[in-house]
Scaffold this motif. Structure first.
Motif, PDB file in Angstrom:
ATOM      1  N   ALA A 223      29.719  46.799   4.673  1.00 36.75           N
ATOM      2  CA  ALA A 223      31.074  46.348   4.338  1.00 36.75           C
ATOM      3  C   ALA A 223      31.168  44.821   4.362  1.00 36.75           C
ATOM      4  O   ALA A 223      31.927  44.228   3.599  1.00 36.75           O
ATOM      5  CB  ALA A 223      32.069  46.951   5.319  1.00 36.75           C
ATOM      6  N   PHE A 224      30.394  44.198   5.253  1.00 35.91           N
ATOM      7  CA  PHE A 224      30.489  42.747   5.386  1.00 35.91           C
ATOM      8  C   PHE A 224      29.225  42.042   4.895  1.00 35.91           C
ATOM      9  O   PHE A 224      29.012  40.866   5.193  1.00 35.91           O
ATOM     10  CB  PHE A 224      30.781  42.374   6.843  1.00 35.91           C
ATOM     11  CG  PHE A 224      32.021  43.029   7.363  1.00 35.91           C
ATOM     12  CD1 PHE A 224      33.267  42.609   6.919  1.00 35.91           C
ATOM     13  CD2 PHE A 224      31.940  44.082   8.250  1.00 35.91           C
ATOM     14  CE1 PHE A 224      34.422  43.234   7.371  1.00 35.91           C
ATOM     15  CE2 PHE A 224      33.080  44.705   8.707  1.00 35.91           C
ATOM     16  CZ  PHE A 224      34.328  44.294   8.270  1.00 35.91           C
ATOM     17  N   ALA A 225      28.383  42.783   4.148  1.00 40.07           N
ATOM     18  CA  ALA A 225      27.117  42.204   3.693  1.00 40.07           C
ATOM     19  C   ALA A 225      27.293  40.875   2.961  1.00 40.07           C
ATOM     20  O   ALA A 225      26.545  39.924   3.221  1.00 40.07           O
ATOM     21  CB  ALA A 225      26.363  43.207   2.829  1.00 40.07           C
ATOM     22  N   PRO A 226      28.303  40.740   2.107  1.00 40.84           N
ATOM     23  CA  PRO A 226      28.455  39.455   1.410  1.00 40.84           C
ATOM     24  C   PRO A 226      28.685  38.288   2.371  1.00 40.84           C
ATOM     25  O   PRO A 226      28.459  37.130   2.007  1.00 40.84           O
ATOM     26  CB  PRO A 226      29.694  39.662   0.530  1.00 40.84           C
ATOM     27  CG  PRO A 226      29.809  41.141   0.367  1.00 40.84           C
ATOM     28  CD  PRO A 226      29.286  41.740   1.644  1.00 40.84           C
ATOM     29  N   LEU A 227      29.143  38.610   3.580  1.00 39.77           N
ATOM     30  CA  LEU A 227      29.432  37.548   4.542  1.00 39.77           C
ATOM     31  C   LEU A 227      28.273  37.303   5.499  1.00 39.77           C
ATOM     32  O   LEU A 227      28.274  36.308   6.227  1.00 39.77           O
ATOM     33  CB  LEU A 227      30.675  37.897   5.389  1.00 39.77           C
ATOM     34  CG  LEU A 227      31.925  38.318   4.630  1.00 39.77           C
ATOM     35  CD1 LEU A 227      33.054  38.607   5.610  1.00 39.77           C
ATOM     36  CD2 LEU A 227      32.349  37.223   3.655  1.00 39.77           C
ATOM     37  N   THR A 228      27.338  38.242   5.543  1.00 35.67           N
ATOM     38  CA  THR A 228      26.306  38.125   6.567  1.00 35.67           C
ATOM     39  C   THR A 228      24.885  38.061   6.004  1.00 35.67           C
ATOM     40  O   THR A 228      23.954  37.715   6.728  1.00 35.67           O
ATOM     41  CB  THR A 228      26.395  39.314   7.544  1.00 35.67           C
ATOM     42  OG1 THR A 228      26.346  40.535   6.795  1.00 35.67           O
ATOM     43  CG2 THR A 228      27.676  39.272   8.351  1.00 35.67           C
TER      44      THR A 228
ATOM     45  N   GLU B 164      26.319  31.997   2.189  1.00 28.93           N
ATOM     46  CA  GLU B 164      26.540  30.564   2.044  1.00 28.93           C
ATOM     47  C   GLU B 164      27.789  30.275   1.198  1.00 28.93           C
ATOM     48  O   GLU B 164      28.585  29.390   1.512  1.00 28.93           O
ATOM     49  CB  GLU B 164      25.313  29.888   1.420  1.00 28.93           C
ATOM     50  CG  GLU B 164      24.063  29.915   2.298  1.00 28.93           C
ATOM     51  CD  GLU B 164      23.380  31.282   2.366  1.00 28.93           C
ATOM     52  OE1 GLU B 164      23.791  32.191   1.601  1.00 28.93           O
ATOM     53  OE2 GLU B 164      22.474  31.455   3.196  1.00 28.93           O
ATOM     54  N   ALA B 165      27.940  31.069   0.137  1.00 28.75           N
ATOM     55  CA  ALA B 165      29.073  30.842  -0.764  1.00 28.75           C
ATOM     56  C   ALA B 165      30.311  31.594  -0.317  1.00 28.75           C
ATOM     57  O   ALA B 165      31.418  31.333  -0.795  1.00 28.75           O
ATOM     58  CB  ALA B 165      28.701  31.272  -2.182  1.00 28.75           C
ATOM     59  N   ASN B 166      30.109  32.561   0.594  1.00 30.50           N
ATOM     60  CA  ASN B 166      31.215  33.467   0.944  1.00 30.50           C
ATOM     61  C   ASN B 166      31.853  33.211   2.305  1.00 30.50           C
ATOM     62  O   ASN B 166      32.843  33.843   2.651  1.00 30.50           O
ATOM     63  CB  ASN B 166      30.727  34.919   0.907  1.00 30.50           C
ATOM     64  CG  ASN B 166      30.555  35.400  -0.522  1.00 30.50           C
ATOM     65  OD1 ASN B 166      31.230  34.912  -1.435  1.00 30.50           O
ATOM     66  ND2 ASN B 166      29.633  36.324  -0.720  1.00 30.50           N
ATOM     67  N   VAL B 167      31.251  32.332   3.084  1.00 31.59           N
ATOM     68  CA  VAL B 167      31.778  32.094   4.429  1.00 31.59           C
ATOM     69  C   VAL B 167      32.013  30.611   4.638  1.00 31.59           C
ATOM     70  O   VAL B 167      31.230  29.776   4.198  1.00 31.59           O
ATOM     71  CB  VAL B 167      30.788  32.604   5.507  1.00 31.59           C
ATOM     72  CG1 VAL B 167      31.194  32.107   6.902  1.00 31.59           C
ATOM     73  CG2 VAL B 167      30.745  34.123   5.501  1.00 31.59           C
ATOM     74  N   ILE B 168      33.117  30.304   5.287  1.00 28.26           N
ATOM     75  CA  ILE B 168      33.365  28.924   5.684  1.00 28.26           C
ATOM     76  C   ILE B 168      33.597  28.916   7.195  1.00 28.26           C
ATOM     77  O   ILE B 168      34.404  29.677   7.712  1.00 28.26           O
ATOM     78  CB  ILE B 168      34.567  28.333   4.902  1.00 28.26           C
ATOM     79  CG1 ILE B 168      34.726  26.845   5.211  1.00 28.26           C
ATOM     80  CG2 ILE B 168      35.869  29.056   5.177  1.00 28.26           C
ATOM     81  CD1 ILE B 168      35.608  26.134   4.199  1.00 28.26           C
ATOM     82  N   PHE B 169      32.790  28.147   7.908  1.00 25.04           N
ATOM     83  CA  PHE B 169      32.964  28.042   9.370  1.00 25.04           C
ATOM     84  C   PHE B 169      33.943  26.921   9.642  1.00 25.04           C
ATOM     85  O   PHE B 169      33.687  25.768   9.297  1.00 25.04           O
ATOM     86  CB  PHE B 169      31.620  27.763  10.044  1.00 25.04           C
ATOM     87  CG  PHE B 169      30.709  28.959  10.037  1.00 25.04           C
ATOM     88  CD1 PHE B 169      30.809  29.937  11.017  1.00 25.04           C
ATOM     89  CD2 PHE B 169      29.751  29.113   9.032  1.00 25.04           C
ATOM     90  CE1 PHE B 169      29.978  31.055  11.002  1.00 25.04           C
ATOM     91  CE2 PHE B 169      28.919  30.215   9.011  1.00 25.04           C
ATOM     92  CZ  PHE B 169      29.029  31.202   9.998  1.00 25.04           C
ATOM     93  N   VAL B 170      35.068  27.269  10.227  1.00 16.40           N
ATOM     94  CA  VAL B 170      36.095  26.250  10.458  1.00 16.40           C
ATOM     95  C   VAL B 170      35.935  25.674  11.857  1.00 16.40           C
ATOM     96  O   VAL B 170      35.610  26.385  12.801  1.00 16.40           O
ATOM     97  CB  VAL B 170      37.526  26.812  10.266  1.00 16.40           C
ATOM     98  CG1 VAL B 170      37.688  27.397   8.873  1.00 16.40           C
ATOM     99  CG2 VAL B 170      37.852  27.872  11.310  1.00 16.40           C
ATOM    100  N   GLU B 171      36.165  24.371  11.956  1.00 15.53           N
ATOM    101  CA  GLU B 171      36.043  23.693  13.241  1.00 15.53           C
ATOM    102  C   GLU B 171      37.131  22.640  13.314  1.00 15.53           C
ATOM    103  O   GLU B 171      37.362  21.906  12.347  1.00 15.53           O
ATOM    104  CB  GLU B 171      34.676  22.995  13.318  1.00 15.53           C
ATOM    105  CG  GLU B 171      33.794  23.510  14.427  1.00 15.53           C
ATOM    106  CD  GLU B 171      32.473  22.747  14.469  1.00 15.53           C
ATOM    107  OE1 GLU B 171      32.296  21.951  15.398  1.00 15.53           O
ATOM    108  OE2 GLU B 171      31.636  22.935  13.551  1.00 15.53           O
ATOM    109  N   HIS B 172      37.751  22.548  14.483  1.00 12.25           N
ATOM    110  CA  HIS B 172      38.862  21.606  14.656  1.00 12.25           C
ATOM    111  C   HIS B 172      38.415  20.173  14.374  1.00 12.25           C
ATOM    112  O   HIS B 172      37.394  19.709  14.885  1.00 12.25           O
ATOM    113  CB  HIS B 172      39.392  21.691  16.096  1.00 12.25           C
ATOM    114  CG  HIS B 172      40.580  20.825  16.340  1.00 12.25           C
ATOM    115  ND1 HIS B 172      41.799  21.052  15.755  1.00 12.25           N
ATOM    116  CD2 HIS B 172      40.735  19.714  17.116  1.00 12.25           C
ATOM    117  CE1 HIS B 172      42.662  20.137  16.145  1.00 12.25           C
ATOM    118  NE2 HIS B 172      42.033  19.298  16.978  1.00 12.25           N
ATOM    119  N   GLY B 173      39.185  19.495  13.520  1.00 10.35           N
ATOM    120  CA  GLY B 173      38.906  18.087  13.222  1.00 10.35           C
ATOM    121  C   GLY B 173      37.830  17.864  12.176  1.00 10.35           C
ATOM    122  O   GLY B 173      37.489  16.727  11.870  1.00 10.35           O
ATOM    123  N   LYS B 174      37.279  18.953  11.634  1.00  8.70           N
ATOM    124  CA  LYS B 174      36.224  18.812  10.631  1.00  8.70           C
ATOM    125  C   LYS B 174      36.715  19.327   9.283  1.00  8.70           C
ATOM    126  O   LYS B 174      37.521  20.259   9.219  1.00  8.70           O
ATOM    127  CB  LYS B 174      34.985  19.604  11.066  1.00  8.70           C
ATOM    128  CG  LYS B 174      34.445  19.178  12.430  1.00  8.70           C
ATOM    129  CD  LYS B 174      32.951  18.925  12.390  1.00  8.70           C
ATOM    130  CE  LYS B 174      32.473  18.269  13.679  1.00  8.70           C
ATOM    131  NZ  LYS B 174      31.553  19.131  14.425  1.00  8.70           N
TER     132      LYS B 174
END
Lengths: 341, 631
Positions: free
Chosen positions: A217-222, A228-238
């Protein structure tokens, strides 16, 4: 963003201190194993003795979790874990109380308790394992299953519109709202660590693969080559960057938009703020692959006084103001009279 | 109204009129739900307690907060019976009715015996108000009420007159008229005004003009009685012979709340209440939420299930944990109560019963949750069930519930009902030193700890406060292996655990007192009751025995398990009758358990038993060979 530090403690614990003798009984390949491993790795680092942890769950595959954590644990009934945890936390504000739930347990039968725990801001670490399917009952669609999903109970395709767990959490006044994935182990550990240090209700959704009833179910994300194209890692201040930093997110007409960093310049890319406006957090949480990269990380982190803290403060204030209640005085109050001998 | 024959009638009063002495009087105050009838009744009751009468009260109010003014649906009533002898009920039929409007008259007329006194607010009997409730506008003068002694009093006019010159608006003035009625009743039944005056000063400490206005009106009502020739006689009800001591008034809900505070203190633990507002149980939540100084934490949950679940969490933490509700809420709590049974945690569930099924009659009383309390869970899920007999008994039974729960590590159901929850009676305040020691012994010893290790006598498993070092353990709703407490699907273990859970509850029988018996231990008829019908059944039994009938009464406060003397009593009478406000639930339990052909005396009207209806039915049984015919 002043995360309350967990009281420093000299106790030296290791991962094996948190393992139990109970044989772990999830299906081979279940994402729950990876999550369990992260918990057993995290807990010894939190500076609390083992007896100060409670892990409380409802019913479902995820809810077997407490049996595998050598802490105080309670495997309760379907959907009610946040309520049981609330009673414990109010009476034991010193304990760190974790709630383990799933998409069925937390968002279907237990939806009511989940939203109220979040709005009250009870200092519970709520972790929702989202596999988008009912696993324990063998494969019916869940409240997070995609529209049109064909399952045993929806042979013609589900006509249910799914919940987006983070939208629910944000709408329910959640102060800490985050998302992680079972396969992104290091990141998962960091998010859980942040949840542990948050003072107040912390809600973490974990995308969790069910290899039996909803595999991939989450293969496109993992999966490498897709994520790489499907996930964005969010970080405060970045800045909101993904795809190896080549692409980013900007907001145009209040809507997120994918841009090439080279074309617009890094300065134009939206910088993530965990204390940003709720509308922004909602927009971020609601980006989904393949149209957008799915956001993983801490979407929102805003502290306010917790319910358990305030309840206990009222008790303390009353006792300080008027003294500890005396039973004799209580019974001898109200409308009284004496009958003579 | 019963006359005290031992006192000479016709004492001259201070104004030269005669004062008659009475043994008991029942007064019902009735008006619109906005007329302040509950307040008027409560004040009359407080003053009556101070002058030393025994008493019992029955508030009877509509479920709607404000039903349309002047309609039958909006009539709110408060009945108090007081006397110079023991009073067990608020009285079958009021001797005196105070009716603030035509609706109040119409709604209550059927309950009056000929000769009863009726005080009506004649100002309210305009054509339109009478028409609203289908009464002829001439009702006060056309002979309809000839059977009664009717006193037409212009409550509104007199109130406005008393407040002439006051700065209050007419609307505000009119709202004082209940105190005119109260003052008049104080005159008629020779009660002092001081207590209510003091109360008004306190109540309106920040609005002295309101206090003054109400006091003026109260006195105006009293003086109207003194000066008007309509009242040729006033009455006195001499004090009852009550055991000396300090008394207070208490409703069942207040007594329940205080009982739990006391129990937690006696257990040297903190009290947690998880509750969701529901009529008629909410007052327990209101009351307990005041007691923060006692370390009480109240949690108003999002629903009934969260309420009980949070209490289970608190119990896991090692606290005295309770949840309070009424029938519909109990239905929702069933699964969680099963969890408490499975995890063998102490928990008290209070069900303040009301008329059912479904939403039923929220503000009316009933005893129809007994079988739900006994059986309303999945699986074999036995638990102790106890029931309070009177408002004051709620205090003792709350303590008893905690005692059983913590000693035997089990949830306990405490049944009360709307009648005793809202009804008040004088309560001789107990000496704290006389209360039982409920000290809880938490397990702290690490060596040899097993979560389902059992006390060989009580079969209780150890109670560990979450947070105790070295005793980390997991519990849950899955079947556990006896001893170790690990999850077990073993067939023999499951049967063993089911039998242990049943045996644990059964063993409590050796740890409870015999059921109270009024009368002989053998005879013609044994009346068996439980819960809030105690007063009526006891009074009816006394009456029947005075008439020479061989009737006894046994009252159950412990229903599961039952006290040791129950079987012997059931088998010592020609006829056994279970009297209850349902269609035969205790009867079902007694027949099933003891194989005795118990008959039923049942009523299910949302109202308590009247003494007279019990007497009548029991007498019919005594006289009729075929008893089935009359029950």
């Amino acid at each position: 963003m002043t995360a309350v530090t967990v009281a420093p403690n000299p106790v030296k614990l290791t991962r094996s201190d948190f393992k139990t003798e109970q044989e772990v009984r999830w299906c081979p390949g279940c994402g729950d194993y990876a999550i369990l491993a992260q918990f057993q790795k995290l807990f010894p680092t939190l500076g609390l003795p083992r007896e100060q942890f409670a892990v409380i769950s409802g019913i479902g595959c995820s809810s077997r979790f407490p049996y595998y954590m050598n802490t105080y644990g309670f495997h309760t009934i379907h959907g009610r874990a946040p309520a049981v945890a609330t009673g414990l936390k109010i009476m034991h504000p010193e304990m760190q109380v974790w709630v383990i739930t799933g998409d069925g347990d937390g968002l279907s039968i237990g939806g009511n308790h989940l939203i109220h725990a979040l709005r009250r801001n009870i200092d519970l670490k709520i972790v929702l394992f989202n596999n988008q399917i009912y696993g324990l009952t063998k494969g019916q669609y869940s409240p997070t299953s995609e529209f049109g999903k064909r399952t045993k109970s929806s042979p013609f395709g589900s006509v249910d519109t799914p919940f987006q767990p983070l939208s629910v959490a944000l709408g329910a006044e959640g102060g800490f709202v985050a998302r992680a994935a079972d396969r992104e182990q290091k990141h998962l550990g960091e998010v859980l660590d942040a949840a542990a240090h948050f003072k107040g209700a912390a809600f973490t959704e974990i995308y969790q693969n069910c290899p039996i009833f909803n595999d991939g179910a989450f293969a496109p994300l993992t999966e490498k080559g897709q994520k790489e194209a499907n996930v964005i890692f969010v970080e405060h201040g970045k800045p909101l960057l993904f795809n190896g930093g080549t692409q980013g997110i900007i907001f145009e007409d209040f809507r997120p938009k994918i841009v090439n960093v080279e074309e617009v310049g890094i300065d134009k890319i939206c910088v993530h703020r965990e204390d940003g406006p709720l509308g922004y957090h909602l927009a971020l949480a609601r980006m989904h692959a393949p149209e957008f990269p799915t956001a993983l990380g801490i979407i929102r982190r805003v502290e306010r006084p917790s319910y358990d803290e305030m309840v206990n403060a009222q008790v303390q204030t009353e006792i300080e103001k008027k003294g500890r209640g005396d039973l004799h005085d209580l019974l001898n109050s109200g409308h009284m009279w004496t009958v003579g001998a | 109204m019963s006359t005290d024959t031992s006192s000479p009638l016709g004492d001259p009063g201070s104004n030269g009129r005669s004062v008659e002495s009475l043994e008991t009087v029942a007064i019902r105050f009735a008006g619109d739900s906005g007329d302040g009838m509950q307040l008027t009744g409560t004040q009359f009751t407080s003053t009556t307690a101070i002058v030393g009468n025994d008493l019992a009260t029955l508030p009877d109010y509509p479920a709607e907060i404000r039903a349309p003014a002047g309609t039958l649906a909006g009539v709110s009533g408060f009945q108090v019976q007081f006397g110079s002898s023991d009073i067990y009920t608020p009285g079958d039929r009021p001797d005196v009715l105070v009716a603030m409007n035509p609706a109040a008259l119409k709604a209550n007329l059927k309950d009056l015996e000929p000769g009863a006194m009726i005080f009506v607010n004649s100002d309210a009997f305009d054509a339109r108000s009478c028409e609203k409730v289908d009464l002829p506008p001439t009702v006060l003068g056309d002979g309809t009420l000839d059977a009664f002694r009717v006193f037409e009093v212009q409550f509104t006019t007199l109130t406005r007159g008393a407040l002439e010159g006051s700065d209050l608006t007419t609307r505000e003035k009119d709202r004082c008229k209940n105190f005119l009625a109260l003052g008049l009743m104080y005159y008629c039944f020779s009660r002092p005004l001081e207590h209510t005056e003091k109360w008004l000063d306190q109540k309106f400490a920040k609005k002295p003009d309101m206090a003054e206005a109400n006091k003026l009106v109260l006195r105006a009502g009293f003086n109207y009685g003194v000066t008007t020739e309509a009242f040729a006689v006033s009455y006195k009800v001499p004090p009852a012979s009550i055991a000396p001591g300090v008394y207070r008034q208490v409703t069942g809900n207040t007594a329940t709340a205080m009982g739990f505070v006391a129990a937690a203190q006696l257990a040297k633990s903190d009290l947690f209440l998880g509750s969701y507002p529901i009529t008629p149980a909410s007052d327990i939540l209101h009351e307990l939420s005041k007691y923060k100084r006692f370390g009480v934490r109240t949690f108003q949950a999002e629903d009934e299930i969260a309420a009980v679940a949070s209490a289970i969490g608190a119990a896991f933490g090692g606290n005295i944990a309770i949840t309070t509700t009424s029938g519909p809420g109990l239905a929702l709590k069933g699964e969680a109560i099963g969890l408490a049974i499975m995890t063998e945690l102490p928990l008290v569930i209070v069900d303040v019963q009301r008329g059912g099924p479904s939403t039923g009659l929220p503000t009316k009383t009933e005893q129809s949750d007994l079988l739900q309390a006994m059986y309303g869970r999945n699986g074999e899920a036995p638990m102790p069930v106890i029931a309070a007999a009177t408002p004051a008994d709620c205090f003792d039974m709350a303590i008893e519930a905690v005692r059983i729960a913590t000693k035997y590590m089990t949830p306990v159901m405490l049944l009360t009902d709307g009648y005793i929850a809202n009804g008040a009676e004088p309560w001789k305040v107990p000496d704290v030193a006389s209360l039982p020691d409920l000290t809880v012994h938490f397990r702290t010893e690490v060596e040899g700890f097993q979560s389902y290790d059992r006390n060989p006598v009580t079969l209780a498993r150890p109670w560990v406060r979450a947070g105790t070092p070295g005793l980390e353990h997991r519990i849950g709703g899955l079947e556990k292996a006896d001893g170790s407490g690990t999850v077990s699907y073993d067939p023999d273990n499951h049967e063993h655990m089911n039998r242990i859970r049943a045996e644990k509850v059964a063993r409590i029988a050796a740890d409870i007192p015999d059921a109270e018996v009024i009368g002989d231990d053998h005879g013609d008829v044994l009346i068996v009751g439980w819960g809030g019908t105690y007063g009526a059944l006891r009074a009816a039994t006394a009456l029947l025995r005075r008439k020479g009938h061989k009737v006894s009464f046994m009252h159950l406060r412990h229903i599961n398990p039952m006290p040791g003397n129950v079987e012997r009593m059931l088998k010592s009478f020609r006829t056994v009758i279970a009297a209850e406000l349902n269609l035969g639930q205790l009867r079902h339990l007694l027949r099933e358990r003891y194989l005795v052909d118990v008959k039923g005396l049942n009523k299910i009207q949302g109202q308590p038993f009247k003494i007279s209806e019990i007497v009548k039915k029991i007498e019919a049984v005594l006289e009729t060979p075929s008893q089935e015919a009359v029950l």
